[in-house]
Motif scaffolding. Sequence first.
Motif, PDB file in Angstrom:
ATOM      1  N   GLN A   1      37.421  31.192  39.412  1.00 30.26           N
ATOM      2  CA  GLN A   1      38.000  30.529  38.240  1.00 30.26           C
ATOM      3  C   GLN A   1      37.559  31.209  36.953  1.00 30.26           C
ATOM      4  O   GLN A   1      38.351  31.372  36.017  1.00 30.26           O
ATOM      5  CB  GLN A   1      37.610  29.059  38.243  1.00 30.26           C
ATOM      6  N   GLN A   2      36.296  31.624  36.910  1.00 37.75           N
ATOM      7  CA  GLN A   2      35.804  32.306  35.712  1.00 37.75           C
ATOM      8  C   GLN A   2      36.477  33.668  35.549  1.00 37.75           C
ATOM      9  O   GLN A   2      36.844  34.061  34.435  1.00 37.75           O
ATOM     10  CB  GLN A   2      34.288  32.478  35.806  1.00 37.75           C
ATOM     11  N   ARG A   3      36.682  34.381  36.643  1.00 40.12           N
ATOM     12  CA  ARG A   3      37.345  35.680  36.566  1.00 40.12           C
ATOM     13  C   ARG A   3      38.803  35.533  36.136  1.00 40.12           C
ATOM     14  O   ARG A   3      39.323  36.339  35.352  1.00 40.12           O
ATOM     15  CB  ARG A   3      37.255  36.392  37.914  1.00 40.12           C
ATOM     16  N   ILE A   4      39.471  34.512  36.651  1.00 40.01           N
ATOM     17  CA  ILE A   4      40.874  34.277  36.266  1.00 40.01           C
ATOM     18  C   ILE A   4      40.969  33.947  34.788  1.00 40.01           C
ATOM     19  O   ILE A   4      41.857  34.466  34.065  1.00 40.01           O
ATOM     20  CB  ILE A   4      41.472  33.150  37.131  1.00 40.01           C
ATOM     21  N   LEU A   5      40.072  33.105  34.302  1.00 43.88           N
ATOM     22  CA  LEU A   5      40.098  32.737  32.888  1.00 43.88           C
ATOM     23  C   LEU A   5      39.826  33.938  31.996  1.00 43.88           C
ATOM     24  O   LEU A   5      40.521  34.150  30.984  1.00 43.88           O
ATOM     25  CB  LEU A   5      39.061  31.633  32.633  1.00 43.88           C
ATOM     26  N   THR A   6      38.849  34.746  32.356  1.00 38.69           N
ATOM     27  CA  THR A   6      38.525  35.930  31.553  1.00 38.69           C
ATOM     28  C   THR A   6      39.661  36.942  31.578  1.00 38.69           C
ATOM     29  O   THR A   6      40.006  37.535  30.544  1.00 38.69           O
ATOM     30  CB  THR A   6      37.232  36.579  32.075  1.00 38.69           C
ATOM     31  N   ALA A   7      40.262  37.140  32.761  1.00 35.60           N
ATOM     32  CA  ALA A   7      41.368  38.092  32.857  1.00 35.60           C
ATOM     33  C   ALA A   7      42.572  37.607  32.071  1.00 35.60           C
ATOM     34  O   ALA A   7      43.269  38.419  31.413  1.00 35.60           O
ATOM     35  CB  ALA A   7      41.733  38.310  34.324  1.00 35.60           C
ATOM     36  N   ARG A   8      42.859  36.309  32.093  1.00 33.93           N
ATOM     37  CA  ARG A   8      44.004  35.772  31.353  1.00 33.93           C
ATOM     38  C   ARG A   8      43.803  35.951  29.856  1.00 33.93           C
ATOM     39  O   ARG A   8      44.752  36.310  29.118  1.00 33.93           O
ATOM     40  CB  ARG A   8      44.196  34.286  31.680  1.00 33.93           C
ATOM     41  N   THR A   9      42.571  35.758  29.391  1.00 29.12           N
ATOM     42  CA  THR A   9      42.288  35.969  27.966  1.00 29.12           C
ATOM     43  C   THR A   9      42.517  37.423  27.576  1.00 29.12           C
ATOM     44  O   THR A   9      43.105  37.725  26.519  1.00 29.12           O
ATOM     45  CB  THR A   9      40.845  35.550  27.658  1.00 29.12           C
ATOM     46  N   ALA A  10      42.057  38.339  28.416  1.00 24.42           N
ATOM     47  CA  ALA A  10      42.234  39.764  28.115  1.00 24.42           C
ATOM     48  C   ALA A  10      43.706  40.159  28.150  1.00 24.42           C
ATOM     49  O   ALA A  10      44.170  40.954  27.309  1.00 24.42           O
ATOM     50  CB  ALA A  10      41.428  40.602  29.103  1.00 24.42           C
ATOM     51  N   LEU A  11      44.467  39.622  29.103  1.00 20.43           N
ATOM     52  CA  LEU A  11      45.889  39.952  29.181  1.00 20.43           C
ATOM     53  C   LEU A  11      46.660  39.371  27.999  1.00 20.43           C
ATOM     54  O   LEU A  11      47.571  40.026  27.452  1.00 20.43           O
ATOM     55  CB  LEU A  11      46.470  39.446  30.495  1.00 20.43           C
ATOM     56  N   ASP A  12      46.316  38.157  27.590  1.00 18.73           N
ATOM     57  CA  ASP A  12      46.987  37.564  26.416  1.00 18.73           C
ATOM     58  C   ASP A  12      46.695  38.371  25.156  1.00 18.73           C
ATOM     59  O   ASP A  12      47.576  38.551  24.301  1.00 18.73           O
ATOM     60  CB  ASP A  12      46.525  36.128  26.237  1.00 18.73           C
ATOM     61  N   LYS A  13      45.483  38.831  25.036  1.00 22.91           N
ATOM     62  CA  LYS A  13      45.133  39.654  23.874  1.00 22.91           C
ATOM     63  C   LYS A  13      45.903  40.967  23.890  1.00 22.91           C
ATOM     64  O   LYS A  13      46.342  41.460  22.847  1.00 22.91           O
ATOM     65  CB  LYS A  13      43.631  39.919  23.885  1.00 22.91           C
TER      66      LYS A  13
END
Length: 580
Positions: A320-332
């Motif tokens: 869950q932490q990896r998904i959240l971090t990856a989603r933030t990076a992709l949105d940026k």
Amino acid sequence: MEISSERIDDIPLIVEWLKQMEIAKCIDQKLKEPHGNHKGLSYGKLSVLLLTYIITQSDHRLSAVEPWVEAHRKILELSTGWSIGEKDASDDRLARVVEELGKQSEARQEIEVKLGRHLIRAYELLTVVARADTSSFSVNHQQGQSPEESLLRYGYSKDFRPDLLQYRQLLATLDPMGMPLVCATLEGNGADDPLYFPTWQKMAKVIGHKKFVFIADCKASAIATRAQIAANGGVYCFPVSMSGQHPQYLKQWVLNPPLQTWSIRLPRQDEEEPAVGKGFEVELGKFWLNEETNKWVRWHERYLVVYSQSLAASAIRGQQQRILTARTALDKLAAKPGEDRGELTQKVENIKKRYRVNDFFSTTIIEETLVTTRNCRRGRPSKNSPTESVTSICLQLHIQQIDDAIQLSETLAGWRLYVTNAPITRLTLPQAVIYYRDEWLLERGFHRFKRGSLPALPIYFQNQDRITGLMFILNIALRVFTLMEFVVRLALEQTQQSLAGLYDGNPKRKTNRPSAERMLQAFCHLTLYSLSNSTIFITPRTDLQKQILSLMKMPESLYQLPFGVLQDIITSDPAQVSTL
């Protein structure tokens, strides 16, 4: 009256352990004799002196042994019964011993077999479970002229130092104390897969039978290793690597369990406590073609499908932490995609790979071409001002989260596959889980070599034979530590006692699993006093020291010297000491 003093500490105790293990005898019988002009102590006796120094000082520098022996000459001669010459412990002679141990590989293996059989017989050690693993040791050496023939090479570093040369150490131990039986020093960039079957063969030779359960990590689960052990009558239990058909097996069996699931409980766990996991078994027939003999090997295996609640919870939190971090990076990245499609694609792939979310996100890059009109001249344009058309590319990054894949991954989280050829009467599902949970027994030996009381690093030898010989010496020292702990812990368990006084600042703290380091530390500040009339005195032993000697089954005469006026100092009053 003149009085001279000499710190003895744990030296008599260590020498007695080395005597009972017959270290000097094993080395002298198997190692080739030195040249005819060699004088002084034999290779075996020099090895005992070096081992005593390494264990007491937690240091393997050969240059420091000679002054240490000179400072403790009297107690070393009294404990060993040898006459130690002035230059017997010089760094040149010790280096020759270490180099010969590294150079004579056949003799080294024979020493392992003889020493291992003696310890198993003398201490009545259980030979039910054995395990093996490897670790890398990084050094600050320079690359040699022929790296392909050198022991030190660049390779996958478990110390996270790929910029340093390294060598690998294989260690095979016997449960439940983690005592080494087989060791090997290997080149730094080799594969571990081909090592496990020869290691099993050596373990079987030392132990004397093939019915022990051989445990290792997933690198040992190669089909060739399993087939050769099974064909030779061995028993193994390995976690399988998630490659080939194993991910499909795990997915199929977890989603549609073919058999009933059983709860897994630890031996000392209360009935009211929840089970640590659950699992079931699937039996399959296996076959493998031996290319050397061109014959098929057929045997039956049990796949153990095991679920751990704590492992599942940890895996889900991490995912869950990896998904959240990856989603933030992709949105940026989607907010400023740039104009280069290839560069944007590479950045997206790097983010997915870094956070291991390639199966959890679907990304689409849409390219739009925009045509705008621009004034050719500077300033405010007029009605008749010339213009030109400008074409630009606009990229849009669309991100979609794949919920079905995330849900499937959370369902499979905490499930592991183990494989064994042992019958269920020999190895049950809970026993296999418990055995693998004790993998730290072997890792503790590597910890002692890297950051513990038997440090192999930093290593100063440039000669690879000396590096091999030094690691062999350190493995013998590790045997001393593990045997100490085994004997004392077994005695405490049989008498249902605990040992107190080992911890500084908390003398009432008790333990029934004391470490060898703390027990040896309890013998600090013991001193031997020599008077000018040849009278010898030793600092009186404390109750804790007497208790440790009794638990180790060591005679109290170790600290009662066999000549002169044999008595202990009754008081530490200097005035009374001077009148003795």
